[in-house]
Scaffold this active site. Structure first.
Site, PDB file in Angstrom:
ATOM      1  N   ASP A 109     -18.835 -31.212  53.312  1.00 28.31           N
ATOM      2  CA  ASP A 109     -18.201 -30.078  52.636  1.00 28.31           C
ATOM      3  C   ASP A 109     -16.730 -30.327  52.346  1.00 28.31           C
ATOM      4  O   ASP A 109     -16.154 -29.703  51.464  1.00 28.31           O
ATOM      5  CB  ASP A 109     -18.317 -28.816  53.505  1.00 28.31           C
ATOM      6  CG  ASP A 109     -19.506 -27.978  53.084  1.00 28.31           C
ATOM      7  OD1 ASP A 109     -19.701 -27.814  51.875  1.00 28.31           O
ATOM      8  OD2 ASP A 109     -20.225 -27.493  53.974  1.00 28.31           O
ATOM      9  N   GLY A 154     -18.817 -17.358  55.860  1.00 29.84           N
ATOM     10  CA  GLY A 154     -17.551 -18.071  55.689  1.00 29.84           C
ATOM     11  C   GLY A 154     -17.065 -17.759  54.282  1.00 29.84           C
ATOM     12  O   GLY A 154     -17.862 -17.387  53.426  1.00 29.84           O
ATOM     13  N   GLU A 196     -22.351 -13.258  45.255  1.00 30.81           N
ATOM     14  CA  GLU A 196     -23.497 -13.135  44.346  1.00 30.81           C
ATOM     15  C   GLU A 196     -24.010 -11.705  44.260  1.00 30.81           C
ATOM     16  O   GLU A 196     -24.461 -11.268  43.211  1.00 30.81           O
ATOM     17  CB  GLU A 196     -24.664 -13.994  44.856  1.00 30.81           C
ATOM     18  CG  GLU A 196     -24.516 -15.458  44.574  1.00 30.81           C
ATOM     19  CD  GLU A 196     -25.575 -16.265  45.313  1.00 30.81           C
ATOM     20  OE1 GLU A 196     -26.721 -15.791  45.433  1.00 30.81           O
ATOM     21  OE2 GLU A 196     -25.238 -17.353  45.793  1.00 30.81           O
ATOM     22  N   ASN A 197     -23.986 -11.016  45.399  1.00 32.85           N
ATOM     23  CA  ASN A 197     -24.737  -9.752  45.470  1.00 32.85           C
ATOM     24  C   ASN A 197     -23.908  -8.485  45.454  1.00 32.85           C
ATOM     25  O   ASN A 197     -24.441  -7.416  45.148  1.00 32.85           O
ATOM     26  CB  ASN A 197     -25.578  -9.734  46.755  1.00 32.85           C
ATOM     27  CG  ASN A 197     -26.600 -10.837  46.762  1.00 32.85           C
ATOM     28  OD1 ASN A 197     -27.424 -10.912  45.857  1.00 32.85           O
ATOM     29  ND2 ASN A 197     -26.534 -11.715  47.750  1.00 32.85           N
ATOM     30  N   MET A 233     -21.450  -7.433  55.217  1.00 29.80           N
ATOM     31  CA  MET A 233     -20.862  -6.611  54.159  1.00 29.80           C
ATOM     32  C   MET A 233     -21.759  -5.449  53.766  1.00 29.80           C
ATOM     33  O   MET A 233     -21.291  -4.370  53.425  1.00 29.80           O
ATOM     34  CB  MET A 233     -20.544  -7.504  52.944  1.00 29.80           C
ATOM     35  CG  MET A 233     -19.818  -6.808  51.833  1.00 29.80           C
ATOM     36  SD  MET A 233     -18.265  -6.024  52.351  1.00 29.80           S
ATOM     37  CE  MET A 233     -17.127  -7.406  52.270  1.00 29.80           C
ATOM     38  N   ARG A 243     -26.332 -31.236  55.149  1.00 30.64           N
ATOM     39  CA  ARG A 243     -24.992 -30.702  54.956  1.00 30.64           C
ATOM     40  C   ARG A 243     -24.224 -30.956  56.250  1.00 30.64           C
ATOM     41  O   ARG A 243     -24.672 -30.556  57.328  1.00 30.64           O
ATOM     42  CB  ARG A 243     -25.054 -29.206  54.720  1.00 30.64           C
ATOM     43  CG  ARG A 243     -23.673 -28.599  54.676  1.00 30.64           C
ATOM     44  CD  ARG A 243     -23.716 -27.118  54.984  1.00 30.64           C
ATOM     45  NE  ARG A 243     -22.402 -26.519  54.783  1.00 30.64           N
ATOM     46  CZ  ARG A 243     -22.072 -25.315  55.207  1.00 30.64           C
ATOM     47  NH1 ARG A 243     -22.944 -24.576  55.866  1.00 30.64           N
ATOM     48  NH2 ARG A 243     -20.877 -24.832  54.984  1.00 30.64           N
ATOM     49  N   LEU A 301     -17.897 -16.455  48.744  1.00 25.22           N
ATOM     50  CA  LEU A 301     -17.797 -15.350  49.702  1.00 25.22           C
ATOM     51  C   LEU A 301     -19.127 -15.168  50.416  1.00 25.22           C
ATOM     52  O   LEU A 301     -20.027 -14.483  49.926  1.00 25.22           O
ATOM     53  CB  LEU A 301     -17.402 -14.058  48.968  1.00 25.22           C
ATOM     54  CG  LEU A 301     -16.179 -14.121  48.040  1.00 25.22           C
ATOM     55  CD1 LEU A 301     -15.957 -12.785  47.336  1.00 25.22           C
ATOM     56  CD2 LEU A 301     -14.923 -14.520  48.827  1.00 25.22           C
ATOM     57  N   GLY A 302     -19.264 -15.825  51.555  1.00 24.92           N
ATOM     58  CA  GLY A 302     -20.466 -15.659  52.373  1.00 24.92           C
ATOM     59  C   GLY A 302     -20.023 -15.191  53.746  1.00 24.92           C
ATOM     60  O   GLY A 302     -19.046 -14.440  53.858  1.00 24.92           O
TER      61      GLY A 302
HETATM   62  P1  ADP Z   1     -23.607 -17.966  55.027  1.00 29.05           P
HETATM   63  O1  ADP Z   1     -22.141 -18.242  54.839  1.00 29.05           O
HETATM   64  O2  ADP Z   1     -23.999 -17.768  56.453  1.00 29.05           O
HETATM   65  O3  ADP Z   1     -24.523 -18.872  54.228  1.00 29.05           O
HETATM   66  P2  ADP Z   1     -24.305 -15.977  53.015  1.00 29.05           P
HETATM   67  O4  ADP Z   1     -23.751 -16.761  51.872  1.00 29.05           O
HETATM   68  O5  ADP Z   1     -25.773 -15.790  53.103  1.00 29.05           O
HETATM   69  O6  ADP Z   1     -23.777 -16.502  54.420  1.00 29.05           O
HETATM   70  O7  ADP Z   1     -23.593 -14.534  52.959  1.00 29.05           O
HETATM   71  C1  ADP Z   1     -23.795 -13.574  53.950  1.00 29.05           C
HETATM   72  C2  ADP Z   1     -23.050 -12.317  53.546  1.00 29.05           C
HETATM   73  O8  ADP Z   1     -23.564 -11.850  52.283  1.00 29.05           O
HETATM   74  C3  ADP Z   1     -23.197 -11.171  54.531  1.00 29.05           C
HETATM   75  O9  ADP Z   1     -21.936 -10.530  54.723  1.00 29.05           O
HETATM   76  C4  ADP Z   1     -24.117 -10.219  53.781  1.00 29.05           C
HETATM   77  O10 ADP Z   1     -23.888  -8.875  54.120  1.00 29.05           O
HETATM   78  C5  ADP Z   1     -23.680 -10.447  52.359  1.00 29.05           C
HETATM   79  N1  ADP Z   1     -24.670  -9.909  51.417  1.00 29.05           N
HETATM   80  C6  ADP Z   1     -25.923 -10.347  51.181  1.00 29.05           C
HETATM   81  N2  ADP Z   1     -26.544  -9.526  50.284  1.00 29.05           N
HETATM   82  C7  ADP Z   1     -25.641  -8.577  49.954  1.00 29.05           C
HETATM   83  C8  ADP Z   1     -25.663  -7.435  49.078  1.00 29.05           C
HETATM   84  N3  ADP Z   1     -26.737  -7.120  48.365  1.00 29.05           N
HETATM   85  N4  ADP Z   1     -24.540  -6.675  48.997  1.00 29.05           N
HETATM   86  C9  ADP Z   1     -23.448  -6.972  49.727  1.00 29.05           C
HETATM   87  N5  ADP Z   1     -23.356  -8.025  50.545  1.00 29.05           N
HETATM   88  C10 ADP Z   1     -24.435  -8.814  50.668  1.00 29.05           C
END
Ligand code: ADP
Length: 336
Positions: free
Chosen positions: A145, A207, A326-327, A279, A88, A204-205
């Site tokens: 990307d 980034g 996702e979460n 988060m 990537r 929403l990660g």
């Molecule tokens: P990156 O952009 O580094 O790949 P990710 O896609 O792994 O990051 O996302 C990281 C974010 O996801 C963090 O803010 C983390 O708190 C949030 N996150 C992961 N699991 C959960 C959850 N169960 N509930 C809320 N937020 C979550």
């Protein structure tokens, strides 16, 4: 013939990897894992095998971690190194809009883009260099990307700045394209109508960005010239009135490094909450600043969804991805 393909996503503090076996046109996932906590308390985690977490050398950096990973893979594969490595790479600039087989010339061009994506590009390219030094004959491919957004129309790409700056490459590129491309692929089997209509994907990660998809093609995105634009993120501010930057330069006397650190590393959810970029921590907190950070985050996502829906002239579906997308049922519900 069976061959091995290693896919790497090398970030500032982690290296995520997947090893696929390629036979004919089929790719089968064999091993998936990551090395987390680089330069701090690095640990090697394999998700697909029942293997324990292995701590690496204290302060292991990218070079140590990649060497460890390749040694480990060699043992798993009886010393047959992967045929191909796919990386990537966040920024392909104006010229790289398709995956590219890496050469010294291409690497040279990609290094020029490091300042446009300082949290990512340098680390993505460092992995390529480490592997080149270890295995000079190993073919390495960069997947960008920014490439998914290469078809944006000029009014979407252009800032309202003098034309010569556009010609110099100061334009809105858009990122998270590999994630959006994956989502479009998934939608083809899971919700095919969304690849034939108008849809917004929220990545929403740490980034974060939104992508407006018309018939599976990106027509606009909240990210622009750099990975700083658009939505507020874990530590990045997202879109900001350029007047604020001028003010910080003139009145607060911030220099380039201070400004860059403020905007990339001390803002976003972390800056607003004063508590965390994570988060999960914010959702669990009852502190006012944490509550306000989530409110601001949701407000800005909703506002940008409105803007992209207007650009799309309609909206048939909203898709969430990334760690938060996702979460976090809370964020998804509040955005909807
Ligand atoms: P990156 O952009 O580094 O790949 P990710 O896609 O792994 O990051 O996302 C990281 C974010 O996801 C963090 O803010 C983390 O708190 C949030 N996150 C992961 N699991 C959960 C959850 N169960 N509930 C809320 N937020 C979550």
């Amino acid at each position: 013939m069976r061959t091995q393909v290693l896919v790497l996503n090398c970030g500032s503090s982690s290296i995520k990897f997947r090893l696929f076996t390629n036979q004919g046109n089929d790719l089968t996932l064999n091993i998936k894992g990551k090395i987390e906590g680089l330069n701090h308390q690095a640990r090697f985690i394999v998700d697909t095998l029942n293997a324990p977490v292995t701590p690496l050398k204290e302060n292991a950096n990218h070079t140590i971690a990649l060497s460890f990973l390749i040694d480990w893979l060699n043992k798993q594969l009886d010393n047959s190194i992967p045929l191909l490595v796919g990386h990537r790479v966040v920024h392909g600039g104006v010229h790289f809009t398709q995956p590219e087989l890496i050469s010294e010339e291409i690497l040279f061009e990609l290094k020029k883009l490091i300042s446009l994506a300082p949290l990512h590009q340098g680390h993505n390219l460092a992995a390529i260099e480490v592997l080149r030094d270890l295995y000079p004959d190993l073919p390495q491919v960069a997947c960008f990307d920014s490439a998914f957004h290469a078809g944006h129309g000029k009014p979407v790409d252009q800032f309202a700045l003098p034309q010569y700056l556009y010609d110099k490459g100061i334009r809105r590129y858009g990122f998270h394209g590999l994630s959006y491309e994956f989502i479009v692929d998934e939608l083809r089997s899971k919700a095919p109508h969304l690849t034939k209509s108008k849809c917004i994907v929220a990545h929403l990660g740490n980034g974060a960005s939104l992508c407006a998809l018309n018939q599976g093609q990106s027509i606009d995105s909240t990210m622009g010239f750099s990975t700083l634009d658009g939505l507020p993120m874990g530590t990045r501010c997202g879109s900001i009135d350029a007047g604020v930057i001028l003010y910080l330069l003139q009145e607060e006397k911030l220099n380039y490094d201070q400004l860059s650190e403020l905007l990339y590393q001390k803002s976003g959810l972390l800056g607003v909450s004063g508590l965390s970029h994570d988060m999960r921590v914010l959702e669990a907190s009852s502190e006012l600043a944490a509550v306000e950070a989530i409110e601001l985050y949701v407000h800005r996502i909703v506002r940008e969804i409105g803007a992209l829906a207007a650009t799309l002239e309609g909206l048939d579906g909203l898709v969430f991805t990334g760690g938060i997308g996702e979460n976090s049922t809370i964020i998804r519900e509040r955005v909807c």
